[in-house]
Design a protein around this motif. Structure first.
Motif, PDB file in Angstrom:
ATOM      1  N   ASN A 121       0.855  -1.190   0.000  1.00 29.09           N
ATOM      2  CA  ASN A 121       0.000   0.000   0.000  1.00 29.09           C
ATOM      3  C   ASN A 121       0.890   1.238   0.000  1.00 29.09           C
ATOM      4  OD1 ASN A 121      -2.133   1.789   0.217  1.00 29.09           O
ATOM      5  ND2 ASN A 121      -2.405   1.461   2.425  1.00 29.09           N
ATOM      6  N   VAL A 122       1.325   1.626  -1.205  1.00 27.56           N
ATOM      7  CA  VAL A 122       2.205   2.790  -1.351  1.00 27.56           C
ATOM      8  C   VAL A 122       1.632   3.700  -2.425  1.00 27.56           C
ATOM      9  CG1 VAL A 122       4.300   1.637  -0.556  1.00 27.56           C
ATOM     10  CG2 VAL A 122       3.659   1.493  -2.966  1.00 27.56           C
ATOM     11  N   SER A 123       2.015   4.962  -2.347  1.00 28.92           N
ATOM     12  CA  SER A 123       1.467   5.939  -3.302  1.00 28.92           C
ATOM     13  C   SER A 123       2.044   5.760  -4.699  1.00 28.92           C
ATOM     14  CB  SER A 123       1.755   7.360  -2.797  1.00 28.92           C
ATOM     15  OG  SER A 123       3.149   7.548  -2.592  1.00 28.92           O
ATOM     16  N   ASN A 124       3.258   5.225  -4.790  1.00 28.56           N
ATOM     17  CA  ASN A 124       3.909   5.025  -6.088  1.00 28.56           C
ATOM     18  C   ASN A 124       3.403   3.713  -6.704  1.00 28.56           C
ATOM     19  OD1 ASN A 124       5.525   4.801  -8.312  1.00 28.56           O
ATOM     20  ND2 ASN A 124       7.467   4.825  -7.193  1.00 28.56           N
ATOM     21  N   ALA A 125       2.566   3.826  -7.721  1.00 28.85           N
ATOM     22  CA  ALA A 125       1.978   2.639  -8.327  1.00 28.85           C
ATOM     23  C   ALA A 125       3.022   1.720  -8.935  1.00 28.85           C
ATOM     24  CB  ALA A 125       0.959   3.047  -9.401  1.00 28.85           C
ATOM     25  N   SER A 126       4.127   2.286  -9.393  1.00 33.75           N
ATOM     26  CA  SER A 126       5.162   1.467 -10.025  1.00 33.75           C
ATOM     27  C   SER A 126       5.849   0.546  -9.019  1.00 33.75           C
ATOM     28  CB  SER A 126       6.210   2.354 -10.708  1.00 33.75           C
ATOM     29  OG  SER A 126       6.894   3.146  -9.759  1.00 33.75           O
ATOM     30  N   ALA A 127       5.714   0.872  -7.733  1.00 36.31           N
ATOM     31  CA  ALA A 127       6.329   0.051  -6.693  1.00 36.31           C
ATOM     32  C   ALA A 127       5.374  -1.016  -6.170  1.00 36.31           C
ATOM     33  CB  ALA A 127       6.807   0.926  -5.541  1.00 36.31           C
ATOM     34  N   ALA A 128       4.170  -1.080  -6.736  1.00 38.14           N
ATOM     35  CA  ALA A 128       3.170  -2.030  -6.252  1.00 38.14           C
ATOM     36  C   ALA A 128       3.658  -3.464  -6.436  1.00 38.14           C
ATOM     37  CB  ALA A 128       1.858  -1.824  -6.996  1.00 38.14           C
ATOM     38  N   GLY A 129       3.242  -4.301  -5.565  1.00 36.57           N
ATOM     39  CA  GLY A 129       3.620  -5.710  -5.598  1.00 36.57           C
ATOM     40  C   GLY A 129       3.285  -6.353  -4.271  1.00 36.57           C
ATOM     41  N   ARG A 130       3.814  -7.502  -4.038  1.00 37.68           N
ATOM     42  CA  ARG A 130       3.539  -8.199  -2.787  1.00 37.68           C
ATOM     43  C   ARG A 130       4.205  -7.484  -1.607  1.00 37.68           C
ATOM     44  NH1 ARG A 130       4.731 -14.426  -4.812  1.00 37.68           N
ATOM     45  NH2 ARG A 130       2.619 -14.885  -5.568  1.00 37.68           N
ATOM     46  N   ASP A 131       3.502  -7.500  -0.500  1.00 32.83           N
ATOM     47  CA  ASP A 131       4.042  -6.937   0.734  1.00 32.83           C
ATOM     48  C   ASP A 131       4.462  -8.102   1.634  1.00 32.83           C
ATOM     49  OD1 ASP A 131       4.700  -5.648   3.015  1.00 32.83           O
ATOM     50  OD2 ASP A 131       2.764  -4.660   3.326  1.00 32.83           O
ATOM     51  N   TYR A 132       5.747  -8.348   1.700  1.00 32.14           N
ATOM     52  CA  TYR A 132       6.260  -9.480   2.466  1.00 32.14           C
ATOM     53  C   TYR A 132       6.484  -9.144   3.941  1.00 32.14           C
ATOM     54  CZ  TYR A 132       7.102 -11.772  -2.002  1.00 32.14           C
ATOM     55  OH  TYR A 132       6.937 -12.349  -3.243  1.00 32.14           O
ATOM     56  N   SER A 133       6.124  -7.931   4.342  1.00 36.04           N
ATOM     57  CA  SER A 133       6.305  -7.580   5.749  1.00 36.04           C
ATOM     58  C   SER A 133       5.343  -8.351   6.639  1.00 36.04           C
ATOM     59  CB  SER A 133       6.114  -6.072   5.958  1.00 36.04           C
ATOM     60  OG  SER A 133       4.773  -5.695   5.690  1.00 36.04           O
ATOM     61  N   TYR A 134       4.311  -8.910   6.036  1.00 34.66           N
ATOM     62  CA  TYR A 134       3.375  -9.780   6.757  1.00 34.66           C
ATOM     63  C   TYR A 134       2.877 -10.837   5.777  1.00 34.66           C
ATOM     64  CZ  TYR A 134      -0.720 -11.411   9.355  1.00 34.66           C
ATOM     65  OH  TYR A 134      -1.640 -12.195  10.009  1.00 34.66           O
ATOM     66  N   PHE A 135       3.170 -12.092   6.073  1.00 32.21           N
ATOM     67  CA  PHE A 135       2.652 -13.163   5.232  1.00 32.21           C
ATOM     68  C   PHE A 135       2.396 -14.401   6.086  1.00 32.21           C
ATOM     69  CE2 PHE A 135       7.286 -13.655   4.912  1.00 32.21           C
ATOM     70  CZ  PHE A 135       7.477 -15.021   5.061  1.00 32.21           C
ATOM     71  N   THR A 136       1.542 -15.265   5.574  1.00 31.41           N
ATOM     72  CA  THR A 136       1.195 -16.481   6.304  1.00 31.41           C
ATOM     73  C   THR A 136       1.446 -17.705   5.440  1.00 31.41           C
ATOM     74  OG1 THR A 136      -1.130 -16.461   5.583  1.00 31.41           O
ATOM     75  CG2 THR A 136      -0.602 -15.281   7.613  1.00 31.41           C
ATOM     76  N   LEU A 137       1.786 -18.797   6.094  1.00 32.34           N
ATOM     77  CA  LEU A 137       1.953 -20.093   5.450  1.00 32.34           C
ATOM     78  C   LEU A 137       1.110 -21.105   6.216  1.00 32.34           C
ATOM     79  CD1 LEU A 137       5.819 -20.066   4.820  1.00 32.34           C
ATOM     80  CD2 LEU A 137       4.011 -19.812   3.099  1.00 32.34           C
ATOM     81  N   THR A 138       0.046 -21.567   5.576  1.00 30.57           N
ATOM     82  CA  THR A 138      -0.877 -22.494   6.218  1.00 30.57           C
ATOM     83  C   THR A 138      -0.540 -23.920   5.818  1.00 30.57           C
ATOM     84  OG1 THR A 138      -2.614 -20.801   6.146  1.00 30.57           O
ATOM     85  CG2 THR A 138      -3.312 -23.084   6.535  1.00 30.57           C
ATOM     86  N   PHE A 139      -0.571 -24.817   6.781  1.00 28.87           N
ATOM     87  CA  PHE A 139      -0.252 -26.211   6.510  1.00 28.87           C
ATOM     88  C   PHE A 139      -1.382 -26.883   5.733  1.00 28.87           C
ATOM     89  CE2 PHE A 139       2.356 -25.064  10.123  1.00 28.87           C
ATOM     90  CZ  PHE A 139       3.576 -25.635   9.798  1.00 28.87           C
ATOM     91  N   ASN A 140      -1.002 -27.847   4.925  1.00 27.94           N
ATOM     92  CA  ASN A 140      -1.941 -28.556   4.056  1.00 27.94           C
ATOM     93  C   ASN A 140      -2.709 -29.597   4.863  1.00 27.94           C
ATOM     94  OD1 ASN A 140      -3.290 -29.958   2.049  1.00 27.94           O
ATOM     95  ND2 ASN A 140      -1.524 -30.090   0.687  1.00 27.94           N
TER      96      ASN A 140
END
Length: 233
Positions: free
Chosen positions: A110-129
């Motif tokens: 969530n940044v003002s520069n659209a060209s920098a848009a992409g995944r935000d890895y500062s928070y991510f989850t990995l759920t077990f199968n």
């Protein structure tokens, strides 16, 4: 790197069933989060006072990118060792299958520069199968934690929360309830603070509030079991 073990998502009722042997605790997901150190928090507060609103907004964008870039190698390292559903879009995997190890999820930057848009890895989850056995999930968990300890133990901003869930033993619960149906019919009990009685209708148990004549609440097998075990009046 700090690690927290989080069992807060297991309800009190499920916890009781676990203690009674009608459910079990199992791994649910790993939550990865960037957290500022106390020193960094103090610096951020001081900066917020000094900067203009415009300068603070620009600083926030830079920080969002920095947090994500710092955390991205953690996810890359995990994906190098495990099959992560949704992480690599080029791999076409069936969701209901045992061919993947972890379900990846993150938000977008969530940044003002659209060209920098992409995944935000500062928070991510990995759920077990859940298609995997409990033993398989534990094996994957052990390998991930070993990898993280070897490669990211000195990363002060990396916070990992190991979340657990309760898994009911549906077959065992059903068997108990079916054996107990005759004795449950007409039994006085309380349910969510309401006083009433249990009524057997064919092979289902209903809770009828005190003085209710026709309308009742159909209980799940787990609810009927809990009432039978310790909530009967």
């Amino acid at each position: 790197m700090t690690t927290k073990f989080d069992r807060s998502y297991i309800s009190a009722d499920t916890r009781e069933l676990i203690e009674r042997g009608y459910a079990r605790e199992e791994l649910d997901k790993l939550v990865f989060r960037f957290e500022y150190t106390k020193e960094e928090q103090a610096q951020n507060r001081a900066m917020a006072v000094k900067l203009s609103p415009e300068a603070w907004a620009a600083s926030a964008d830079r920080e969002a990118l920095r947090r994500s870039k710092l955390m991205e190698p953690v996810m890359d390292a995990i994906a190098g060792e495990f099959v992560c559903y949704q992480y690599d879009h080029e791999k076409q995997l069936a969701f209901r299958s045992a061919e993947w190890d972890l379900y990846f999820h993150c938000n977008m930057l969530n940044v003002s520069n659209a060209s920098a848009a992409g995944r935000d890895y500062s928070y991510f989850t990995l759920t077990f199968n859940r298609e995997h056995t409990e033993e398989k999930r534990l094996e994957i968990y052990s390998r991930i934690m070993r990898l993280l300890q070897e490669r990211f133990a000195e990363q002060p901003n990396l916070h990992i929360s190991v979340q657990y869930r309760g898994s009911l033993d549906a077959e065992k619960i059903h068997r108990f309830v079916q054996q107990s149906l005759p004795s449950m019919d007409g039994k006085r009990c309380s349910y969510h603070g309401w006083e009433g009685r249990l009524v057997l209708v064919e092979d289902s148990i209903f809770f009828m509030k005190k003085r209710a004549k026709t309308r009742g609440y159909r209980l799940t097998p787990a609810e009927a079991l809990l009432i039978s075990l310790g909530n009967a009046a």
